[in-house]
Motif scaffolding. Sequence first.
Motif, mmCIF file in Angstrom:
data_model
loop_
_atom_site.group_PDB
_atom_site.id
_atom_site.type_symbol
_atom_site.label_atom_id
_atom_site.label_comp_id
_atom_site.label_asym_id
_atom_site.label_seq_id
_atom_site.Cartn_x
_atom_site.Cartn_y
_atom_site.Cartn_z
ATOM 1 N N SER A 1 -10.786 0.511 2.587
ATOM 2 C CA SER A 1 -9.504 -0.107 2.214
ATOM 3 C C SER A 1 -8.891 0.467 0.945
ATOM 4 O O SER A 1 -7.724 0.224 0.660
ATOM 5 C CB SER A 1 -9.703 -1.617 2.008
ATOM 6 N N ASN B 1 -4.560 -2.350 4.121
ATOM 7 C CA ASN B 1 -5.599 -1.989 3.164
ATOM 8 C C ASN B 1 -5.830 -3.092 2.129
ATOM 9 O O ASN B 1 -6.970 -3.367 1.763
ATOM 10 C CB ASN B 1 -5.237 -0.667 2.480
ATOM 11 N N LEU B 2 -4.753 -3.702 1.663
ATOM 12 C CA LEU B 2 -4.913 -4.776 0.671
ATOM 13 C C LEU B 2 -5.709 -5.945 1.275
ATOM 14 O O LEU B 2 -6.640 -6.475 0.654
ATOM 15 C CB LEU B 2 -3.534 -5.240 0.191
ATOM 16 N N ASN C 1 4.581 2.404 6.044
ATOM 17 C CA ASN C 1 3.753 2.462 4.840
ATOM 18 C C ASN C 1 3.438 1.065 4.312
ATOM 19 O O ASN C 1 2.337 0.796 3.832
ATOM 20 C CB ASN C 1 4.465 3.245 3.726
ATOM 21 N N GLN D 1 0.685 -0.264 6.392
ATOM 22 C CA GLN D 1 -0.602 0.347 6.014
ATOM 23 C C GLN D 1 -1.128 -0.258 4.718
ATOM 24 O O GLN D 1 -2.311 -0.590 4.594
ATOM 25 C CB GLN D 1 -0.429 1.859 5.805
ATOM 26 N N GLN D 2 -0.236 -0.427 3.737
ATOM 27 C CA GLN D 2 -0.657 -0.964 2.438
ATOM 28 C C GLN D 2 -1.134 -2.410 2.604
ATOM 29 O O GLN D 2 -2.143 -2.815 2.023
ATOM 30 C CB GLN D 2 0.525 -0.892 1.451
ATOM 31 N N CYS E 1 -4.658 -0.171 -3.404
ATOM 32 C CA CYS E 1 -3.709 -0.771 -2.461
ATOM 33 C C CYS E 1 -3.056 -2.051 -2.992
ATOM 34 O O CYS E 1 -2.229 -2.637 -2.305
ATOM 35 C CB CYS E 1 -4.418 -1.063 -1.145
ATOM 36 N N ARG F 1 -7.301 -4.260 9.479
ATOM 37 C CA ARG F 1 -7.006 -3.322 8.386
ATOM 38 C C ARG F 1 -6.239 -2.128 8.935
ATOM 39 O O ARG F 1 -5.273 -1.669 8.338
ATOM 40 C CB ARG F 1 -8.290 -2.824 7.710
ATOM 41 N N TYR G 1 -0.839 -2.701 -5.450
ATOM 42 C CA TYR G 1 0.281 -2.495 -6.374
ATOM 43 C C TYR G 1 0.956 -3.813 -6.756
ATOM 44 O O TYR G 1 1.444 -4.542 -5.892
ATOM 45 C CB TYR G 1 1.315 -1.553 -5.724
ATOM 46 N N SER H 1 -8.562 5.776 -7.557
ATOM 47 C CA SER H 1 -7.100 5.809 -7.673
ATOM 48 C C SER H 1 -6.704 5.735 -9.144
ATOM 49 O O SER H 1 -7.540 5.911 -10.035
ATOM 50 C CB SER H 1 -6.454 4.695 -6.848
ATOM 51 N N HIS I 1 -7.091 2.649 -0.432
ATOM 52 C CA HIS I 1 -6.091 3.701 -0.298
ATOM 53 C C HIS I 1 -4.742 3.148 -0.730
ATOM 54 O O HIS I 1 -4.396 2.019 -0.388
ATOM 55 C CB HIS I 1 -5.985 4.181 1.154
ATOM 56 N N ASP I 2 -4.009 3.956 -1.459
ATOM 57 C CA ASP I 2 -2.677 3.558 -1.912
ATOM 58 C C ASP I 2 -1.676 4.540 -1.328
ATOM 59 O O ASP I 2 -1.675 5.719 -1.693
ATOM 60 C CB ASP I 2 -2.651 3.595 -3.442
#
Lengths: 323, 323
Positions: free
Chosen positions: A230, A211-212, A204, A207-208, A22, B160, A24, A263, A232-233
């Motif tokens: 957490s 998770n981050l 999205n 969501q990212q 997550c 989250r 990026y 990932s 997830h990407d």
Amino acid sequence: MIQEAVQEVRVFAPATVANVACGYDVLGFAIDSPGDEIVVRHCSKPGLHITAITGDEGKLPKAAEKNTAGVAALDLLRHLGMTDRGIEMEIHKKMPFGSGLGSSAASAVAGAYAVNCLIGQPLTKKQILPFAMAGEASADGAWHADNVAPCLLGGIVFIRSNEELDIAQIAPPKDLWAAVVHPDIEVLTKVAREILPKEIPLLNATQQIGNLGGLLCGLIQEDYGLISRSLHDVIAEPRRQKLIPDFYKAKHAAINSGALGFSISGAGPSVFALCEGEESAHRVAKAIARVFDAVPLGNQAYVSRINPHGVHVVEEKGSAPRA
Amino acid sequence: MIQEAVQEVRVFAPATVANVACGYDVLGFAIDSPGDEIVVRHCSKPGLHITAITGDEGKLPKAAEKNTAGVAALDLLRHLGMTDRGIEMEIHKKMPFGSGLGSSAASAVAGAYAVNCLIGQPLTKKQILPFAMAGEASADGAWHADNVAPCLLGGIVFIRSNEELDIAQIAPPKDLWAAVVHPDIEVLTKVAREILPKEIPLLNATQQIGNLGGLLCGLIQEDYGLISRSLHDVIAEPRRQKLIPDFYKAKHAAINSGALGFSISGAGPSVFALCEGEESAHRVAKAIARVFDAVPLGNQAYVSRINPHGVHVVEEKGSAPRA
């Protein structure tokens, strides 16, 4: 203070896992191996001279101003007004290009750090960051700290802003291990970047971000459950997975073997899993490797704690007191 | 264990600041005031009966199943199989609707928490979360924990996932204060949501992720510089600022007065600044209020530590031992 005068120094710069599902462009961590080694020594001829490169299959330029490690070292010397120093450099590449393991970042970090050690450590590791960044940018044209910063500093590094080089270090949880597997294909970072869309749904992004933030809280609070939930990407992985044969098979194998999450490492093709404990990481690495074996696709698996140190000196020669 | 039987209980649920600049939909914190108060007591007539509502200018329904606080309380009672209990509820609204201060979340939290206290605290605060969420969702149609969770639990809460109700609590830095100013206009959450785009540039998502992560690291590591550098919203604020008169004037006034950062509270129109220390927060609140005064626009300013407790009992009556 009197510094030791060093005649020759050999440094090791480790591979790194960037993005971390997550994260990026904003998160990376160092592992113990593989990594690049660089040797530097004083010489009488002014300027920086790359005298040997091994492990590159003849792909890397020997001209210092065109070589990733050379650019980083020269940038540092220029900053210090020391470009007239005579320095020889040997580069020993010990990880593949285009692997998603921060190969060019490792060379850039090793080059700048080795030279800094040779000239009496005028700069701290953090102060070396922009010069190592310049070295990596010369190789891939982008300005990203997510490999360079953890390679240099070790541990887990969060990058608030690549432009401002604003970073925060996060101490890795004691039992956090990584299983990293490199399948024998090459993914060009440029291709992996172009596959990403210019715009993404706000949903999205949220969501990212969730998770981050969850991953950071989990890492800092040593909450393995939160780390796992957490990892997830929803941005890069769905697009880039197609560049890696049987990616989802490998992912399922890792998760079914107990990985906290799985990932793509950097731009790929390497993949990584985070695991709680060494035993789990070995089991997960084997499960991933078996999937690539079945493709069939040659691969190398690495199991490692999160490396807390980053680049370090392996050997020093000819130390003597200096006024 | 023998529980105390409580005849009547009055609870206070605080206002909350959601989004917190870079934490759109994932971050919120509680302040000390304003807040809503709810009184519940046992009665002989089965069911939940709202007997009085004050401070709402007659806008809120008295039918429990249509009222935010009532829905939350009924949902909790239903979960426990206790809908036949006779309970009277008084609701005292002490903050404006559509203020961006989590008004409906405060009522929902107060309703569920008060009833839970009255019936002997069968549930923990965390277990109450989904019922309070249901109450708020009945008011604004959305399922977001960024007001409800900090109102219930206090402190700074990171979400989250709203869908999974997966949250992490962050202890507020000791010297972190908030200056919150509510200008006398109403912004409908629905309008503030519709003003946001469905898609955003990946570059903006990465910036927001960088700032959100930086803010979390700064909060956890008590690094006020990092907190300050991270308090930027590149997604919602640029679009929503036009709903608030002289928003950027207020922002400049806050920053020039020493605020760590400034943005919109929730969907607005309230604005908030985070500050290091009480004195700074008072100075910043005055500077912001002066900007709205000059519009001219009536406003209320609140200066508060990050409230570490969330909803709490103000008064209990008629306690007696129970078998």
